[in-house]
Design an enzyme around this catalytic site. Structure first.
Site, PDB file in Angstrom:
ATOM      1  CB  CYS A  86      -0.979  -0.050   1.175  1.00  0.00           C
ATOM      2  SG  CYS A  86      -2.367   1.086   0.982  1.00  0.00           S
ATOM      3  CG  HIS A 203      -3.379  -3.638   3.357  1.00  0.00           C
ATOM      4  ND1 HIS A 203      -2.371  -3.028   4.066  1.00  0.00           N
ATOM      5  CD2 HIS A 203      -4.056  -2.649   2.738  1.00  0.00           C
ATOM      6  CE1 HIS A 203      -2.437  -1.713   3.891  1.00  0.00           C
ATOM      7  NE2 HIS A 203      -3.449  -1.464   3.085  1.00  0.00           N
ATOM      8  CD  GLU A 205      -0.730  -5.654   5.898  1.00  0.00           C
ATOM      9  OE1 GLU A 205      -0.596  -6.189   4.779  1.00  0.00           O
ATOM     10  OE2 GLU A 205      -0.973  -4.434   6.025  1.00  0.00           O
TER      11      GLU A 205
END
Lengths: 229, 81
Positions: A86, A203, A205
């Protein structure tokens, strides 16, 4: 595998990614402040998501000039794996480690939702754990993720297999309707020519344990662990 | 020496913000306005009496930080002392 996370003023996914890195690698990553002039010995450098420097001037522009980024560029050029998520992707383009630029979303909205991605190449060190053309569900959360590169750059990226993730619909088609932000060729993530630097707007994660809604993103970190250990 | 740097998106690069501004202008009844492009202006002092030196330093600043040359062009004006 020794990982490090660069922390900029305004980063807000640094701890999220640190949690995943610790869960996957078994040891806590080094948290490195943007104003530092020295990088520890690392196998993986992560530039996390967030709004570094409040997105002043252009997203990632100020961070790309911070002292630690000089060391990150040197490490990347020496072959260390670098992952920009990002805002981290925006920093990588502003630092010149990846081609192109991330512009304001086509419809000017901040978009926060889960999107389908297609893994375009599972031979990279970031995607070894996926299958070719696998469809994965990963969230995006950005205002400036509209990937732009000129025609010649785009042709090179496509020709050299540097487009690693593309926005697709549920059927796996890179349709216009599946493109959330106007990115050229539905591009969600690209590799550099040497294959050691990945920038992606989604993302991984945030999709790395069942409690978060899925584990499609965790595979990326496991792939790195397999390759870099 | 006072300097002004204007940074604009390159021709051909889509400008969603300019487009939105244009739509708003049309909503206000200004139907004759079109092709709106949004940019940035930077004004600063350069500590030199030489216009050439001021221009050189402003161009350096634009290339290093003020503009992203992948998507933007810049224009330097030396405004005088």
């Amino acid at each position: 595998m020794k990982a490090g996370v660069i922390v900029f003023p305004g980063s807000n996914c640094d701890r999220d990614v640190a949690v995943v890195l610790e869960a996957v690698t078994g040891s806590a990553p080094a948290m490195v402040w943007h104003g530092d002039h020295d990088l520890p010995e690392l196998d993986l450098i992560v530039l996390p998501g967030g709004f570094s420097y409040g997105d002043y001037l252009r997203c990632g522009a100020m961070s790309a000039k911070s002292p630690i980024m000089r060391e990150v560029v040197k490490a990347a050029e020496a072959g260390t794996a670098v992952l920009g998520i990002c805002n981290g992707f925006q920093v990588l383009t502003e630092a010149g480690l990846l081609p192109g630029a991330l512009m304001r979303n086509r419809d000017l909205n901040f978009i926060c939702k889960d999107v389908w991605l297609r893994v375009e190449d599972c031979a990279s060190r970031f995607t070894l754990g996926y299958e070719d053309e696998q469809r994965i569900l990963v969230p995006i959360a950005h205002h400036d993720g509209n990937y732009y590169a000129d025609d010649a750059t785009l042709e090179r990226l496509e020709g050299e297999g540097q487009v690693l993730f593309r926005y697709v619909d549920e059927q796996g088609e890179a349709s216009k309707a599946a493109n959330p932000n106007g990115s050229r060729n539905n591009i969600a993530g690209i590799l550099n020519a040497d294959g050691n630097v990945l920038g992606m707007m989604p993302h991984p994660e945030r999709m790395a344990e069942a409690a978060l809604g899925g584990t499609d993103g965790r595979v990326l970190f496991e792939s790195l662990l397999d390759t870099l250990s | 020496m006072q300097v002004r740097v204007t940074v604009r998106l390159k021709p051909g690069v889509l400008d969603p913000q300019g487009k939105a501004v244009e739509t708003a202008l049309h909503t206000l009844g200004m139907a004759d306005l079109s092709d709106v492009r949004q940019g940035k202006i930077f004004e600063f002092e350069v500590a030199t009496a030489s216009a050439d030196e001021a221009r050189r330093q402003a161009e350096q600043a634009a290339q290093a930080l003020l503009a992203n040359l992948v998507i933007e062009d810049f224009h330097v004006e030396v405004l005088g002392s």
